[in-house]
Design an enzyme around this catalytic site. Sequence first.
Site, PDB file in Angstrom:
ATOM      1  N   PRO A 191     -24.678  61.542 -31.862  1.00 23.24           N
ATOM      2  CA  PRO A 191     -25.467  61.728 -33.090  1.00 23.24           C
ATOM      3  C   PRO A 191     -26.892  62.201 -32.790  1.00 23.24           C
ATOM      4  CG  PRO A 191     -24.433  59.539 -33.035  1.00 23.24           C
ATOM      5  CD  PRO A 191     -24.247  60.153 -31.686  1.00 23.24           C
ATOM      6  N   ASP A 244     -16.917  86.677 -41.242  1.00 21.42           N
ATOM      7  CA  ASP A 244     -16.983  85.292 -41.655  1.00 21.42           C
ATOM      8  C   ASP A 244     -18.267  84.954 -42.393  1.00 21.42           C
ATOM      9  OD1 ASP A 244     -15.567  82.948 -41.749  1.00 21.42           O
ATOM     10  OD2 ASP A 244     -14.929  83.254 -39.678  1.00 21.42           O
ATOM     11  N   ARG A 287     -12.116  80.087 -31.825  1.00 22.65           N
ATOM     12  CA  ARG A 287     -11.867  81.239 -32.702  1.00 22.65           C
ATOM     13  C   ARG A 287     -12.820  82.400 -32.432  1.00 22.65           C
ATOM     14  NH1 ARG A 287     -13.950  81.783 -37.095  1.00 22.65           N
ATOM     15  NH2 ARG A 287     -12.055  82.307 -38.226  1.00 22.65           N
ATOM     16  N   GLU A 331     -20.531  52.510 -30.027  1.00 25.67           N
ATOM     17  CA  GLU A 331     -21.522  51.574 -29.496  1.00 25.67           C
ATOM     18  C   GLU A 331     -22.498  52.271 -28.561  1.00 25.67           C
ATOM     19  OE1 GLU A 331     -18.260  51.261 -29.509  1.00 25.67           O
ATOM     20  OE2 GLU A 331     -17.863  49.611 -30.890  1.00 25.67           O
TER      21      GLU A 331
HETATM   22  C1  9D3 Z   1     -24.562  51.488 -33.752  1.00 30.68           C
HETATM   23  C2  9D3 Z   1     -24.566  52.915 -33.497  1.00 30.68           C
HETATM   24  N1  9D3 Z   1     -25.483  53.702 -34.342  1.00 30.68           N
HETATM   25  C3  9D3 Z   1     -26.820  53.091 -34.425  1.00 30.68           C
HETATM   26  C4  9D3 Z   1     -27.853  53.956 -35.008  1.00 30.68           C
HETATM   27  C5  9D3 Z   1     -25.591  55.034 -33.781  1.00 30.68           C
HETATM   28  C6  9D3 Z   1     -24.275  55.676 -33.567  1.00 30.68           C
HETATM   29  C7  9D3 Z   1     -23.792  55.850 -32.283  1.00 30.68           C
HETATM   30  C8  9D3 Z   1     -22.569  56.477 -32.082  1.00 30.68           C
HETATM   31  C9  9D3 Z   1     -23.530  56.122 -34.634  1.00 30.68           C
HETATM   32  C10 9D3 Z   1     -22.294  56.741 -34.439  1.00 30.68           C
HETATM   33  C11 9D3 Z   1     -21.832  56.889 -33.151  1.00 30.68           C
HETATM   34  C12 9D3 Z   1     -20.533  57.544 -32.936  1.00 30.68           C
HETATM   35  N2  9D3 Z   1     -20.648  58.954 -33.241  1.00 30.68           N
HETATM   36  C13 9D3 Z   1     -20.462  59.866 -32.346  1.00 30.68           C
HETATM   37  O1  9D3 Z   1     -20.143  59.550 -31.225  1.00 30.68           O
HETATM   38  C14 9D3 Z   1     -20.710  61.240 -32.713  1.00 30.68           C
HETATM   39  C15 9D3 Z   1     -21.115  61.845 -33.946  1.00 30.68           C
HETATM   40  C16 9D3 Z   1     -21.404  61.290 -35.228  1.00 30.68           C
HETATM   41  O2  9D3 Z   1     -21.340  60.087 -35.504  1.00 30.68           O
HETATM   42  N3  9D3 Z   1     -21.796  62.159 -36.218  1.00 30.68           N
HETATM   43  C17 9D3 Z   1     -21.885  63.498 -36.030  1.00 30.68           C
HETATM   44  N4  9D3 Z   1     -21.625  64.045 -34.846  1.00 30.68           N
HETATM   45  C18 9D3 Z   1     -21.261  63.217 -33.835  1.00 30.68           C
HETATM   46  S1  9D3 Z   1     -20.926  63.732 -32.282  1.00 30.68           S
HETATM   47  C19 9D3 Z   1     -20.568  62.215 -31.753  1.00 30.68           C
END
Ligand code: 9D3
Length: 259
Positions: A89, A168, A153, A116
């Site tokens: 994220p 596209d 793609r 986590e």
């Molecule tokens: C307790 C975890 N959160 C606290 C702020 C943060 C968090 C960490 C890991 C929230 C989600 C995740 C899992 N998400 C991914 O591994 C992830 C992801 C996403 O959640 N949204 C958009 N793209 C991606 S790429 C990997």
Amino acid sequence: MQVDIVTIFPAMFAEPLKTGVVGRGIERGVLAVNVRDLRDFTTDRHRVVDDVAYGGGPGMVLKPEPIFRALDAIAAGAGAAPRVLLTSPQGERLTQAVAERLSGSPHLVILCGRYEGVDDRVRTRVDEEVSIGDFVLSGGELAALVIVDAVARLLPGVVGDEQSVAEDSFNRGLLDFPHFTRPAQLIWDGIGPAELAVPEVLLSGNHAEIRRWRKRQALARTLERRPDLLSTAAIAALDDEEREILAELKKSRETAELP
Ligand code: 9D3
């Protein structure tokens, strides 16, 4: 292009990689995807991939050694150093420009994070972190599949029609125009027949008119739903007819809002 995906849920990849455009790319040999189970890179009897967080708190963190071992194994089997991505994220948002850049790499490794977290020392082996948008997933597996789809793609010979890739919507910077197929007249429950009729112009055979109508629809939709896409640069990339239609649409929206 070779893609190695490192995950604790390899089963999530089986069907998606057999299906559709990505499946065809693999069949045609343009793309090779290896899904690697992170547990195969553990050395303990219980194949443990995670542990509690230093400093406390809920949730488990992916351990660094299995990930380092997986990366070493992938590098040992490769000629040149692959580009290593971590789905996270905190990453740069995946856009068409990012997909295009990644499609120029001959070898990608995608490390799938989990909710986590991942031991931060893994980042010493990562070239870039990629997010697919501002919403919460439970892990990076679906993000990895999205990245593979968007990148695959773009590889020559994966999508049958190269023109459809070039045209596209996000390449052109506009949303798509509406599409219709037969029947031209449709009667359904409580919906008025006029509402369900295919626009006359599409049945007219007048190709210049059809092109103009489609441009107008695409521009009107973009102006309505995604005005952020109509940056100065995007407007500069329009053709003369499109710029003229856009000016017209903006003008009629202004006057429509007058009391
Ligand atoms: C307790 C975890 N959160 C606290 C702020 C943060 C968090 C960490 C890991 C929230 C989600 C995740 C899992 N998400 C991914 O591994 C992830 C992801 C996403 O959640 N949204 C958009 N793209 C991606 S790429 C990997």
